[in-house]
Design a protein around this motif. Structure first.
Motif, PDB file in Angstrom:
ATOM      1  N   GLN A 120       0.805  -1.071   0.008  1.00 52.04           N
ATOM      2  CA  GLN A 120      -0.066   0.058   0.015  1.00 52.04           C
ATOM      3  C   GLN A 120       0.866   1.319   0.300  1.00 52.04           C
ATOM      4  O   GLN A 120       0.870   2.155  -0.803  1.00 52.04           O
ATOM      5  N   GLN A 121       1.968   1.296   0.779  1.00 52.16           N
ATOM      6  CA  GLN A 121       2.768   2.372   0.939  1.00 52.16           C
ATOM      7  C   GLN A 121       3.483   2.775  -0.499  1.00 52.16           C
ATOM      8  O   GLN A 121       3.768   3.895  -0.871  1.00 52.16           O
ATOM      9  N   ILE A 122       3.944   1.594  -1.208  1.00 56.60           N
ATOM     10  CA  ILE A 122       4.275   1.764  -2.548  1.00 56.60           C
ATOM     11  C   ILE A 122       3.512   2.143  -3.426  1.00 56.60           C
ATOM     12  O   ILE A 122       3.862   2.981  -4.285  1.00 56.60           O
ATOM     13  N   ARG A 123       2.082   1.824  -3.524  1.00 60.16           N
ATOM     14  CA  ARG A 123       1.104   2.316  -4.430  1.00 60.16           C
ATOM     15  C   ARG A 123       0.955   3.700  -4.021  1.00 60.16           C
ATOM     16  O   ARG A 123       0.929   4.628  -5.005  1.00 60.16           O
ATOM     17  N   GLU A 124       1.071   4.244  -2.934  1.00 58.85           N
ATOM     18  CA  GLU A 124       0.759   5.572  -2.386  1.00 58.85           C
ATOM     19  C   GLU A 124       1.758   6.506  -2.889  1.00 58.85           C
ATOM     20  O   GLU A 124       1.414   7.600  -3.303  1.00 58.85           O
ATOM     21  N   MET A 125       3.097   6.003  -2.719  1.00 55.91           N
ATOM     22  CA  MET A 125       4.129   6.623  -3.410  1.00 55.91           C
ATOM     23  C   MET A 125       4.143   6.911  -4.803  1.00 55.91           C
ATOM     24  O   MET A 125       4.389   8.047  -5.380  1.00 55.91           O
ATOM     25  N   ARG A 126       3.787   5.786  -5.565  1.00 61.42           N
ATOM     26  CA  ARG A 126       3.804   5.981  -7.064  1.00 61.42           C
ATOM     27  C   ARG A 126       2.639   6.889  -7.564  1.00 61.42           C
ATOM     28  O   ARG A 126       2.775   7.610  -8.169  1.00 61.42           O
ATOM     29  N   ASP A 127       1.246   6.801  -6.672  1.00 58.59           N
ATOM     30  CA  ASP A 127       0.459   7.727  -7.106  1.00 58.59           C
ATOM     31  C   ASP A 127       0.788   9.126  -6.855  1.00 58.59           C
ATOM     32  O   ASP A 127       0.546  10.003  -7.656  1.00 58.59           O
ATOM     33  N   HIS A 128       1.505   9.487  -5.647  1.00 62.48           N
ATOM     34  CA  HIS A 128       2.106  10.658  -5.283  1.00 62.48           C
ATOM     35  C   HIS A 128       3.100  11.124  -6.549  1.00 62.48           C
ATOM     36  O   HIS A 128       2.863  12.549  -6.921  1.00 62.48           O
ATOM     37  N   LEU A 129       3.890  10.156  -7.217  1.00 60.09           N
ATOM     38  CA  LEU A 129       4.738  10.712  -7.894  1.00 60.09           C
ATOM     39  C   LEU A 129       3.969  11.010  -9.409  1.00 60.09           C
ATOM     40  O   LEU A 129       4.552  11.962 -10.137  1.00 60.09           O
ATOM     41  N   GLU A 130       2.979  10.428  -9.740  1.00 59.04           N
ATOM     42  CA  GLU A 130       2.054  10.497 -11.009  1.00 59.04           C
ATOM     43  C   GLU A 130       1.546  11.714 -10.825  1.00 59.04           C
ATOM     44  O   GLU A 130       1.660  12.751 -11.575  1.00 59.04           O
ATOM     45  N   ARG A 131       0.979  12.236  -9.525  1.00 55.13           N
ATOM     46  CA  ARG A 131       0.480  13.467  -9.460  1.00 55.13           C
ATOM     47  C   ARG A 131       1.390  14.672  -9.473  1.00 55.13           C
ATOM     48  O   ARG A 131       1.117  15.772 -10.127  1.00 55.13           O
ATOM     49  N   LEU A 132       2.573  14.314  -8.992  1.00 55.28           N
ATOM     50  CA  LEU A 132       3.823  15.390  -9.291  1.00 55.28           C
ATOM     51  C   LEU A 132       4.154  15.559 -10.684  1.00 55.28           C
ATOM     52  O   LEU A 132       4.366  16.780 -10.970  1.00 55.28           O
ATOM     53  N   ASP A 133       4.156  14.541 -11.377  1.00 50.49           N
ATOM     54  CA  ASP A 133       4.445  14.454 -12.845  1.00 50.49           C
ATOM     55  C   ASP A 133       3.311  15.401 -13.900  1.00 50.49           C
ATOM     56  O   ASP A 133       3.517  16.252 -14.531  1.00 50.49           O
ATOM     57  N   GLU A 134       2.044  15.229 -13.064  1.00 53.08           N
ATOM     58  CA  GLU A 134       0.912  16.050 -13.870  1.00 53.08           C
ATOM     59  C   GLU A 134       1.060  17.487 -13.489  1.00 53.08           C
ATOM     60  O   GLU A 134       1.022  18.453 -14.175  1.00 53.08           O
TER      61      GLU A 134
END
Length: 286
Positions: free
Chosen positions: A252-266
């Motif tokens: 879950q932490q990995i998924r949250e970090m990946r989602d956060h990185l995707e939001r940063l890219d956007e």
């Protein structure tokens, strides 16, 4: 007064701060609770209590004052709880809440020994106060994961308990049949033999009851070996459940970090597009 009450609320109520960490005040209160429980335990030892009776009374009085002041401060600061109710309605809600009732029980259990001669059992209620603090804040997720790990393997644990009950009854019956006439006090009936069976199966083995015949010793050996295997079963089940729970948490932490990185890219792409638009506007001139 409002600023002081707000500060008091943040210091006393776990979870009032955004990070959910225990404040210095709560850490000190936990230390006081542990000291109070240790004092209550030492006071039950006759050799120590005889020499330190007055000191124990003074410490109990000091603990009582601390817990009483803490309780009153919590009632006062409860007016800062979120909601549209009035200050007194929020205080009354806190008094009736589980944490409020625990606080009140701690105060009563601390002051009661000053009235009753022996209330050591009441003073152990203070430990519930520590558990209540751990129930909230950052500890809440950990407790949920532990409980979730146990409930996920509930069926396996129920089977283990049922198997243990069968083995206990089998051992008691076997020793009743082989040792009942020779040792009627220990194995004269199946209920009497149950004590020996439970102690043997749990690998405690007090030694207050033991078979004397060859067949009885054979059954006792089987019971002891079964106990070793049985104790390992729930341990392995719970350990596996904890491992799976920790793995789910890491995933879950990995998924949250990946989602956060995707939001940063956007966000970066949006910022770059805005900057490019501003540069085009600047190049066009007035």
């Amino acid at each position: 007064m409002g600023a002081f009450r707000k500060h008091l609320h943040n210091q006393l109520f776990v979870g009032a701060l955004p990070d959910g960490r225990l404040t210095l005040t709560n850490k000190l209160l936990i230390l006081v609770i542990l000291l109070a429980v240790a004092t209550a335990a030492l006071a039950t030892e006759p050799g120590i209590a005889a020499n330190w009776h007055e000191a124990f009374l003074v410490m109990e009085l000091a603990f009582g004052v601390i817990f009483l002041l803490e309780y009153l401060a919590r009632v006062f600061a409860a007016a800062e709880e979120p909601g549209e109710s009035s200050a007194w309605a929020k205080r009354w809600r806190f008094i009736r809440s589980p944490i409020g009732l625990i606080d009140l029980a701690v105060v009563v259990s601390t002051l009661m020994p000053l009235i009753a001669a022996d209330a050591a059992m009441l003073r152990t209620i203070r430990l519930v106060r520590v558990l209540a603090v751990m129930k909230f804040g950052r500890f809440n997720r950990a407790l949920k994961e532990v409980w979730g790990a146990v409930t996920d393997r509930a069926d396996d644990l129920i089977v283990t308990v049922a198997l243990a009950g069968m083995l206990v009854l089998f051992g008691a019956t076997a020793l009743y049949m082989t040792e009942g006439e020779l040792q009627p006090e220990e194995f004269g009936s199946i209920p009497r033999a149950l004590w020996w069976s439970v102690i043997t199966l749990t690998t405690v083995g007090y030694g207050d009851a033991a078979p004397i015949t060859a067949l009885g010793k054979f059954f006792a050996s089987l019971q002891a070996l079964a106990g070793i295997a049985l104790v390992a079963m729930p341990t392995g089940i719970i350990a596996a459940a904890f491992s799976e729970a920790m793995q789910r948490r890491r995933d879950q932490q990995i998924r949250e970090m990946r989602d956060h990185l995707e939001r940063l890219d956007e966000v970066d792409e949006a910022v770059e597009a805005k900057i490019a638009a501003l540069e085009r506007t600047r190049n066009q001139g007035p």
